[in-house]
Scaffold this active site. Structure first.
Site, PDB file in Angstrom:
ATOM      1  N   CYS A   1      56.692  33.285  20.028  1.00 31.22           N
ATOM      2  CA  CYS A   1      56.660  34.733  19.827  1.00 31.22           C
ATOM      3  C   CYS A   1      56.210  35.078  18.410  1.00 31.22           C
ATOM      4  CB  CYS A   1      58.056  35.306  20.017  1.00 31.22           C
ATOM      5  SG  CYS A   1      58.754  34.931  21.619  1.00 31.22           S
TER       6      CYS A   1
ATOM      7  N   ARG B   1      49.274  31.480  18.040  1.00 31.25           N
ATOM      8  CA  ARG B   1      50.568  30.863  18.321  1.00 31.25           C
ATOM      9  C   ARG B   1      50.830  30.731  19.818  1.00 31.25           C
ATOM     10  NH1 ARG B   1      54.448  31.801  13.998  1.00 31.25           N
ATOM     11  NH2 ARG B   1      56.075  32.107  15.519  1.00 31.25           N
TER      12      ARG B   1
ATOM     13  N   TRP C   1      56.334  34.811  23.885  1.00 35.29           N
ATOM     14  CA  TRP C   1      56.178  33.528  24.586  1.00 35.29           C
ATOM     15  C   TRP C   1      57.475  33.402  25.375  1.00 35.29           C
ATOM     16  CZ3 TRP C   1      53.134  29.320  25.534  1.00 35.29           C
ATOM     17  CH2 TRP C   1      53.748  28.125  25.842  1.00 35.29           C
TER      18      TRP C   1
ATOM     19  N   ASN D   1      62.412  37.194  17.942  1.00 34.09           N
ATOM     20  CA  ASN D   1      61.981  35.809  18.177  1.00 34.09           C
ATOM     21  C   ASN D   1      63.233  34.960  18.153  1.00 34.09           C
ATOM     22  OD1 ASN D   1      59.402  36.713  17.979  1.00 34.09           O
ATOM     23  ND2 ASN D   1      58.892  35.593  16.110  1.00 34.09           N
ATOM     24  N   GLY D   2      63.299  33.952  19.025  1.00 32.22           N
ATOM     25  CA  GLY D   2      64.456  33.068  19.029  1.00 32.22           C
ATOM     26  C   GLY D   2      65.159  33.129  20.369  1.00 32.22           C
TER      27      GLY D   2
ATOM     28  N   GLU E   1      53.490   5.261  25.013  1.00 34.36           N
ATOM     29  CA  GLU E   1      53.105   6.570  24.493  1.00 34.36           C
ATOM     30  C   GLU E   1      52.359   6.415  23.164  1.00 34.36           C
ATOM     31  OE1 GLU E   1      52.650   9.393  25.439  1.00 34.36           O
ATOM     32  OE2 GLU E   1      52.778  10.706  23.694  1.00 34.36           O
TER      33      GLU E   1
ATOM     34  N   LYS F   1      48.590   7.785  22.388  1.00 29.46           N
ATOM     35  CA  LYS F   1      48.346   8.726  21.283  1.00 29.46           C
ATOM     36  C   LYS F   1      47.236   8.189  20.386  1.00 29.46           C
ATOM     37  CE  LYS F   1      49.849  11.455  22.228  1.00 29.46           C
ATOM     38  NZ  LYS F   1      50.549  12.234  23.178  1.00 29.46           N
TER      39      LYS F   1
ATOM     40  N   GLU G   1      43.691   8.215  22.177  1.00 31.53           N
ATOM     41  CA  GLU G   1      43.070   9.507  22.513  1.00 31.53           C
ATOM     42  C   GLU G   1      42.560  10.258  21.287  1.00 31.53           C
ATOM     43  OE1 GLU G   1      45.443  12.761  24.216  1.00 31.53           O
ATOM     44  OE2 GLU G   1      47.236  11.789  23.441  1.00 31.53           O
TER      45      GLU G   1
ATOM     46  N   HIS H   1      52.236 -14.304  29.270  1.00 30.05           N
ATOM     47  CA  HIS H   1      51.701 -14.477  30.632  1.00 30.05           C
ATOM     48  C   HIS H   1      50.228 -14.092  30.698  1.00 30.05           C
ATOM     49  CE1 HIS H   1      55.658 -15.483  32.084  1.00 30.05           C
ATOM     50  NE2 HIS H   1      56.136 -14.443  31.391  1.00 30.05           N
TER      51      HIS H   1
ATOM     52  N   LYS I   1      43.300  20.525  26.948  1.00 22.69           N
ATOM     53  CA  LYS I   1      44.755  20.669  26.830  1.00 22.69           C
ATOM     54  C   LYS I   1      45.418  20.776  28.191  1.00 22.69           C
ATOM     55  CE  LYS I   1      48.623  21.064  24.666  1.00 22.69           C
ATOM     56  NZ  LYS I   1      49.182  19.753  24.248  1.00 22.69           N
TER      57      LYS I   1
HETATM   58  C1  F6R Z   1      48.227  13.301  25.944  1.00 20.66           C
HETATM   59  C2  F6R Z   1      48.332  14.474  26.761  1.00 20.66           C
HETATM   60  C3  F6R Z   1      48.068  14.373  28.217  1.00 20.66           C
HETATM   61  C4  F6R Z   1      49.041  15.294  28.979  1.00 20.66           C
HETATM   62  C5  F6R Z   1      48.693  15.311  30.482  1.00 20.66           C
HETATM   63  C6  F6R Z   1      49.691  16.141  31.267  1.00 20.66           C
HETATM   64  O1  F6R Z   1      48.539  13.569  24.611  1.00 20.66           O
HETATM   65  O2  F6R Z   1      48.616  15.524  26.257  1.00 20.66           O
HETATM   66  O3  F6R Z   1      48.177  13.066  28.655  1.00 20.66           O
HETATM   67  O4  F6R Z   1      50.333  14.822  28.781  1.00 20.66           O
HETATM   68  O5  F6R Z   1      47.422  15.832  30.663  1.00 20.66           O
HETATM   69  O6  F6R Z   1      49.729  17.455  30.819  1.00 20.66           O
HETATM   70  P1  F6R Z   1      50.938  18.405  31.176  1.00 20.66           P
HETATM   71  O7  F6R Z   1      52.146  17.894  30.494  1.00 20.66           O
HETATM   72  O8  F6R Z   1      50.521  19.757  30.697  1.00 20.66           O
HETATM   73  O9  F6R Z   1      51.091  18.343  32.677  1.00 20.66           O
END
Ligand code: F6R
Length: 608
Positions: free
Chosen positions: A2, A27, A74, A100-101, A481, A485, A488, A504, A603
């Protein structure tokens, strides 16, 4: 997240509020609105959707005046809709509030206001209680009414409040949510974030927790908790707008990594009470939980990795077998889902096409479905029977960080909650996990305070063609993970292996200087992981160990050690993954990559 902007002065307020809100668009938000003191009323114009929708509404009627507040919302409590948008007013329309909050005890307060004081509520939001409380306590002094109100509310807030009763003042207050005061000549501003007011002033006061601020067009008075005037130094902003949007960080990803302590607090907010997990949004019964013979956790990418930690958790503490599935695989293997299944779908965006399709499939087969998502009102939250919101705030960088760690927290809460309702979790263990969850923000901050360390380590791996991440149990899950990270955003090939699997096959790839990130934070597997570390060290690999503070032994076997603060071991993955996020981030930076928008990635993946 927000956004708040407010103005008091001599200029026409509506265009100022609108332009301030536009500066907060980055934001993320799902609805917007403004309130202006006009001649004889407080006029509120608000709507779901983007600012364009608000502008269209303002074409029909644009309030005129010199005092006003604006908000981008938000959604947290209540889906995005016209009525849930801010500002909110009480019954009389004499007051308007933006917030906000999260007000944790809003249900209790709402009940009191409705049953005992005869108030009618219009929205599903927590914020509306603030407007009604101010109205209830108003007795000729707005500052006093705000004080009385804030004494009653638990949770976090930055608020802006105006009233027809005292049309020449604007009130603001904060606790655990950012708020700044912009100082002008014959005009003053409030904002949740500096970009909203940077076009008008560079001189600001930072408001501290517990303070209430009284603004007129000529002066600003900051009052502390005892109602004493506070002298605050003026802070002169010397950043440009772009840097300000990122809060001074070079990339949104780093900003979001550093926001984790705050995000953790929000995800936990109001959900732990007297040693018990309280999840009003789920209210599962004991019978319901008992009937589930199997749990599926289904998600993609980083969200899927979070589910890998949910599995051993639920299996250990609830004694129910769990399968974790990649959403794009789930539907095509005819999984054994039926009405004795709880199917959990995890998604930051709540819009991922594969996860949504899998959710529909599980529903069709009769499972009880639960969404864990960050976006209120998202498709996944609308389809699922139940939703647990992360409340982590918008995630803008493509690489997910704070969503991942808050997904973990969500699963700890969910697991302890179900085990407590089912009556199968020893009280002591429940307390230990919940205490550790509450320690997370502070301990995460300790790691983040030393984030520059990772720049050096990143330099030592930046030329690598391939990297190996190893670990066992939870350490293996976060290694997965960490590898995702790194690849990518830095484009270095990285793979995670269960440390015991190395010999193995994969050990054949380890040669002199092969970089290996070895995660060894779990006590139950520590000795075994250490043996695996010795295997790679013996082949002259370049080993970076991630271990608990105080672990001297690991120093003998690794080239560099990264330490995380000690914490209850079940919960430690939330901390141990932060160094891996930072390492990926700085490696991408030193390689000159576009961290926030890595090539070929989006995203929100809305195609199957
Ligand atoms: C990696 C990443 C992607 C998402 C995936 C699922 O950093 O962001 O692997 O995790 O595309 O996205 P959501 O969580 O939005 O379903």
């Amino acid at each position: 997240m927000c956004g708040i902007v407010g103005y008091i002065g001599s200029r026409e307020v509506t265009p100022l509020l609108l332009s301030g809100l536009k500066k907060l668009e980055y934001r993320g938000y799902d609805s917007a609105g403004i309130a202006v003191i006009e001649n004889k009323r407080v006029s509120i114009v608000k709507t779901a959707g983007k600012l364009l929708n608000l502008e269209r509404k303002l074409e029909e009627y644009s309030p005129t005046g010199h005092v006003g507040i604006g908000h981008t919302r938000w959604a947290t409590h209540g889906r995005p809709s016209n009525v849930n948008s801010h500002p909110h007013n009480g019954c009389s329309n004499d007051f308007a509030v933006v917030h906000n909050g999260i007000i944790e005890n809003y249900l209790e307060l709402k009940e009191w206001l409705v049953d005992k004081k005869g108030h009618d509520f219009a929205s599903e939001t927590d914020t509306e209680v603030i407007a009604h409380l101010v109205e209830e306590f108003y007795d000729g002094d707005l500052v006093q009414a705000v004080r009385e109100t804030l004494k009653m509310v638990q949770g976090s807030y930055a608020v802006g409040i105006i009233s027809l009763k005292e049309p020449d003042i604007l009130i603001a207050a904060r606790k655990d949510s950012p708020l700044v005061i912009g100082l002008g000549k014959g005009e003053n501003f409030i904002a949740s974030d500096i970009p909203a007011i940077l076009n008008h002033t560079r001189d600001v006061y930072m408001v501290e927790d517990g303070e209430v601020v009284l603004l007129t067009k000529e002066k600003v008075v900051i009052l502390d908790q005892d109602n004493k005037e506070v002298n605050r130094d003026v802070y002169h902003v010397d950043w440009d707008i772009e840097a300000a949007e990122k809060g001074g960080y070079e990339y949104f990803m780093l900003k979001e990594i550093c926001e984790q302590p705050e995000a953790f607090k929000k995800t936990l907010s109001g959900r732990i009470q007297q040693g018990k997990v309280k999840l009003d949004e789920l209210n599962f019964t004991r019978e319901q939980i008992k009937q589930w013979e199997k749990v599926f956790i289904v998600a993609c990418g980083t969200a899927y990795h979070s589910g890998l930690i949910g599995k051993p958790l639920i299996e250990e503490y609830l004694g129910i077998p769990v399968e974790v599935d990649i959403a794009s695989e789930f539907r095509y293997r005819n999984p054994l889902v039926n009405n004795k299944t709880l199917a959990v779908f995890i998604s930051q965006s709540g819009e991922t096409a594969d996860t949504l399709a899998a959710l529909r499939e599980a529903k069709r087969k009769g499972a009880t479905t639960l969404a864990i998502t960050n976006v209120v009102g998202s498709s996944i939250s609308r389809v699922a029977d139940y939703t647990f919101y992360l409340w982590a705030g918008p995630e803008i960088a493509v690489a997910s960080t704070k969503a991942y760690t808050t997904m973990l927290i969500a699963q700890y809460l969910l697991c302890v909650y179900m085990a407590q309702v089912k009556g199968v979790m020893p009280e002591e263990k429940g307390r230990e996990i919940l205490t550790a969850l509450q320690e997370l923000p502070e301990k995460a901050k300790k790691i983040l305070d030393q984030k520059e360390l990772y720049l050096d380590i990143a330099k030592s791996i930046k030329e690598a063609r391939s990297l190996f991440f190893i670990g066992r149990g939870y350490d293996y899950n976060i290694a997965q993970e960490g590898a995702l990270k790194l690849k990518e955003i830095s484009y270095i090939h990285a793979e995670a292996y269960a440390a015991g699997e190395l010999k193995h096959g994969t050990l054949a790839l380890i040669t002199e200087k092969s970089p290996v990130i070895a995660v060894a934070t779990q006590k139950s597997t520590y000795e075994k992981t250490l043996s695996n570390i010795k295997e790679v060290t013996a082949r002259d690999a370049f080993v970076i160990g991630v271990a608990e503070e105080g672990d001297q032994e690991i120093l003998k076997w690794v080239n560099k050690a990264i330490y995380i603060p000690k914490i209850e071991n079940t919960v430690s993955p939330v901390l141990a993954v932060i160094p891996l996020q930072l390492l990926a981030y700085y490696t991408a930076v030193v390689r000159g990559c576009n961290v926030d928008q890595p090539r070929n990635l989006a995203k929100s993946v809305t195609v199957e």
